[in-house]
Enzyme design. Sequence first.
Site, short mmCIF file in Angstrom:
data_model
loop_
_atom_site.label_atom_id
_atom_site.label_comp_id
_atom_site.label_asym_id
_atom_site.label_seq_id
_atom_site.Cartn_x
_atom_site.Cartn_y
_atom_site.Cartn_z
N LEU A 540 -9.92 17.64 15.26
CA LEU A 540 -10.83 18.73 15.19
C LEU A 540 -10.99 19.51 15.90
O LEU A 540 -11.53 20.62 16.32
CB LEU A 540 -12.35 18.16 15.56
CG LEU A 540 -12.43 17.11 13.91
CD1 LEU A 540 -14.26 16.92 14.22
CD2 LEU A 540 -12.88 18.12 12.59
N GLY A 541 -10.28 19.09 17.56
CA GLY A 541 -10.60 19.84 18.43
C GLY A 541 -10.37 19.70 20.00
O GLY A 541 -9.93 18.61 20.00
N GLU A 542 -10.05 20.69 20.51
CA GLU A 542 -9.69 19.93 22.23
C GLU A 542 -10.29 20.22 23.27
O GLU A 542 -10.79 21.80 23.33
CB GLU A 542 -8.00 20.67 22.01
CG GLU A 542 -7.48 19.67 22.74
CD GLU A 542 -5.71 20.68 23.09
OE1 GLU A 542 -5.22 20.24 23.65
OE2 GLU A 542 -5.63 21.41 21.75
N GLY A 543 -10.83 19.81 24.42
CA GLY A 543 -10.87 19.94 25.26
C GLY A 543 -10.44 20.07 26.51
O GLY A 543 -9.46 19.88 26.45
N PHE A 545 -10.80 18.15 29.32
CA PHE A 545 -10.10 16.28 29.49
C PHE A 545 -10.14 15.28 28.31
O PHE A 545 -10.41 14.05 27.77
CB PHE A 545 -11.74 15.75 30.05
CG PHE A 545 -11.79 16.26 31.34
CD1 PHE A 545 -10.52 16.34 32.64
CD2 PHE A 545 -12.72 17.04 32.11
CE1 PHE A 545 -10.52 17.09 33.36
CE2 PHE A 545 -12.81 18.05 32.62
CZ PHE A 545 -12.10 17.42 33.88
N GLY A 546 -10.22 15.98 27.09
CA GLY A 546 -9.84 14.92 25.67
C GLY A 546 -9.81 15.90 23.96
O GLY A 546 -9.34 17.42 23.90
N GLU A 547 -9.47 15.52 23.81
CA GLU A 547 -9.33 16.02 21.89
C GLU A 547 -10.80 15.27 21.21
O GLU A 547 -10.89 13.67 21.50
CB GLU A 547 -8.01 15.47 21.85
CG GLU A 547 -6.83 16.23 22.29
CD GLU A 547 -5.92 15.86 21.73
OE1 GLU A 547 -5.50 15.20 20.99
OE2 GLU A 547 -4.31 16.39 22.13
N VAL A 548 -11.22 15.30 20.03
CA VAL A 548 -12.22 15.21 18.94
C VAL A 548 -11.35 15.07 17.88
O VAL A 548 -10.38 16.36 17.43
CB VAL A 548 -12.84 16.46 18.66
CG1 VAL A 548 -14.23 15.75 17.55
CG2 VAL A 548 -13.50 16.38 20.15
N ASP A 683 -25.60 23.92 23.97
CA ASP A 683 -24.96 24.66 23.03
C ASP A 683 -25.17 24.56 21.64
O ASP A 683 -24.24 23.73 20.48
CB ASP A 683 -23.21 23.80 22.76
CG ASP A 683 -22.41 24.96 22.22
OD1 ASP A 683 -23.15 26.09 22.50
OD2 ASP A 683 -21.37 24.32 22.18
#
Length: 824
Positions: A540-543, A545-548, A683
Amino acid sequence: IRFLLIQHVCCVSGVCRYPLGMSGGQIQDEDISASSQWSESTAARYGRLDFEEGDGAWCPEITVEPDSLKEFLQIDLRSLHFITLVGTQGRHAGGIGNEFAQMYKIKYSRDGSRWISWRNRQGKQVIEGNRNAYDIVLKDLEPPIIARFVRFMPVTDHSMNVCMRVELYGCEWLDGLVSYNAPAGEQMNLPSHPVYVNDTVYDGAVIHSMTEGLGQLTDGVCGLDDFTQSHVYNVWPGYDYVGWSNESFPSGFVEIMFEFDRTRNFTTMKVHCNNMFSQHVKAFRQVVCYFRSESDWEASPLSFSPVVDEKNPSARFVTVNLANHMASAIKCQFYFADAWMLFSEITFQSDTAMYNTTLAPPKTGLTPNTPDDPTHKVDDSNTRILIGCLVAIIFILVAIIVIILWRQVWQKMLEKASRRMLDDELTASLSIQSETFAYNHNQSSTTSEQESNSTYERIFPLGPDYQEPSRLICKLPEFAQSSEEPDGVPHYAEADIVNLQGVTGSNTYAIPAVTMDLLSGKDVVVEEFPRKLLTFKEKLGEGQFGEVHLCEAEGMQEFMNKEFLFDIPEDQPVLVAVKMLRSDANKNARNDFLKEIKIMSRLKDPNIIRLLAVCIYSDPLCMITEYMENGDLNQFLSRHEPEGQLALLSNAPTVSFSNLCHMAAQIASGMKYLSSLNFVHRDLATRNCLVGKNYTIKIADFGMSRNLYSGDYYRIQGRAVLPIRWMSWESILLGKFTTASDVWAFGVTLWEILNFCKEQPYSQLTDEQVIENTGEFFRDQKRQIYLPQPVLCPDSLYKIMLSCWRRNTKERPSFQEIHRALLD
Ligand SMILES: *[C@@H]1O[C@H](CO)[C@@H](O)[C@H](O)[C@H]1NC(C)=O
Ligand SMILES: *[C@@H]1O[C@H](CO)[C@@H](O)[C@H](O)[C@H]1NC(C)=O
Ligand SMILES: *[C@@H]1O[C@H](CO)[C@@H](O)[C@H](O)[C@H]1NC(C)=O
């Protein structure tokens, strides 16, 4: 004495260092101008060093393009000046301000039309500026500037706003020389190494010859006796000299033309020449000068032949008596006495020339038989130099003492003030620091620690999420109401955007520590989930420090409370979102992640995504949350159309107006719950709301980590990402995130919903324009642009949106009120 004299002669820049009147007031307000100003109270005239009038400095509009260099503060000195030093300072405004220019460039002009970028002797334009808002930073200009107009141009990298206070130091340029035109300097090939005797700092055009500029011959620095030695500036041998070879000049002379600011009555010209005859360098054999006053060249030139000196190899000033000729231009032909001729300075003395009398007298043997006797001037100049130096030293000592005293007093005052403030209002903010979580990712916290070595920050050790209290209190209208000026001129808002912590993929809500304590009493259990029962479906996504990941979880039913089991059939995999911390994440990120789990586990509301289980016994750490089958609200609405003719024709799925309202009300309800716990989401947007069956909505927070929505976030130098189109003005400008700023974001979310997410908010504005518009919201001079009323949107709903975007945070409705209004 001779040695002393030569030192002084050649060091005009050492003597000529007087403040030119920014702080002293000799420079009039009308002679200080700027490209733009943030507000009346930060106009150009407040850009005076050490002044605290107005809002404490000149501040331009919020800069739009990084490095665009379109902003400048301009000073008109009314006549040509020799400028040797500049001083800069930021905006301190008694502790409210914290804007300064970390770097700047200087442009100057002698006539107001041709602007020249200053470069140092190595060719570098950028000058290191201030590191804090209060210290004065002085920079020697090497080479010095001869100009009437000077512009300070802050170099911005978008990470913060700049304000400047400046001062120029130097003295009047009594030579009146505006430019010299000469053949370009050449290269001398000595057996051992080449010597470059070109004019490196010449500020005019150099093609075959030099035109319309000033340079090495007027930089106040004389060359050494041995021209093959480089001077102090760490440059090449011969740097201080401009020189020519007789091979290039069949006529036997070099012609230099000098242009002046006006017609002057000339007494002398002094030419500093090298005389290292062992290297075939000698002072000139003869000079023939022509004079032009008005437009015509005088028919009869003046000629002068110094005695050629083959005994003393030291460099010297050769004085040429110009015999009171009136001229606005002088053209001189210097005849070679040997293979090379090297000059390092040429100065002119005319009717009003005062400081040039401090220049050295000609040396014996080279003195022409002039009517005026120089000895008298020598003594005179010596005394003057001595007095000048003593006065300067005294001034410096006094200044140092004053600064030391002032800083002590100031520190005490600050400490007192801060203690008071911390006592009453800021305990909460401070404790947040100790409980850091949410948006404090590691990188930013370490950098802010490194930078917090100033007194100011030492006293207010608040983290990057929070502005210094004094600033907040004085700036925010609700705090400042009593102190706000009657004319309503707003204080300049600092927009140190870097300090705003962006949301990152692995973060959720910001929450005051108080609430943490309230919650920590209850024992909330989140169970460990067997990792192997998760089946990866989609990223679903990436930040940072991590991923979803979107996953299917088997047997999740056991982990869900009864209240959740509304319509999930037994033994069927459940869609879940899995937030995963990268295994290489640092300790701080891990701690934040664990804290986030703690917080999430306590959030229980039908409109907030639930934490179902975790995997924390082994790496990577995971958080398993609900996911809703219809994905996020943004994608959901983009796929749908409003009910009506158009939808019928296109056969697209529709959503009725009442369902839109139903969804909006659920968002308001979820936010009402969060705000009741003093949670700040930071957000809120349709991309962060998930849609389930029957238009149920749950608020989540992983929108930003998805590439799909990267356009909704504004990246600052790759350091932070901010959803600026959803952010309130105070979040953007002051870094302040509150429930009231969530309310603002809700207004934007509501706008998105009624537009069926077909358009990004302010889609016609660039990110930079959005930030500019934020400034307009702050200034509140009716120039701010509001999002327009969507076609579908009834007036009553638009009124709610507008109320969410009120400037004063206290006038915005609460989520409770919004929820009630949406249900009606
Ligand atoms: C002068 O010579 C040096 C050394 O070759 C060179 O780097 C510099 O660009 C020259 N300057 C001008 C103005 O020609
Ligand atoms: C130039 O100055 C000298 C000395 O002050 C004076 O005697 C002379 O008359 C002046 N010349 C003109 C043209 O004014
Ligand atoms: C240049 O000067 C040297 C030394 O005085 C002399 O020998 C030579 O002939 C001169 N060259 C020209 C072209 O004048």
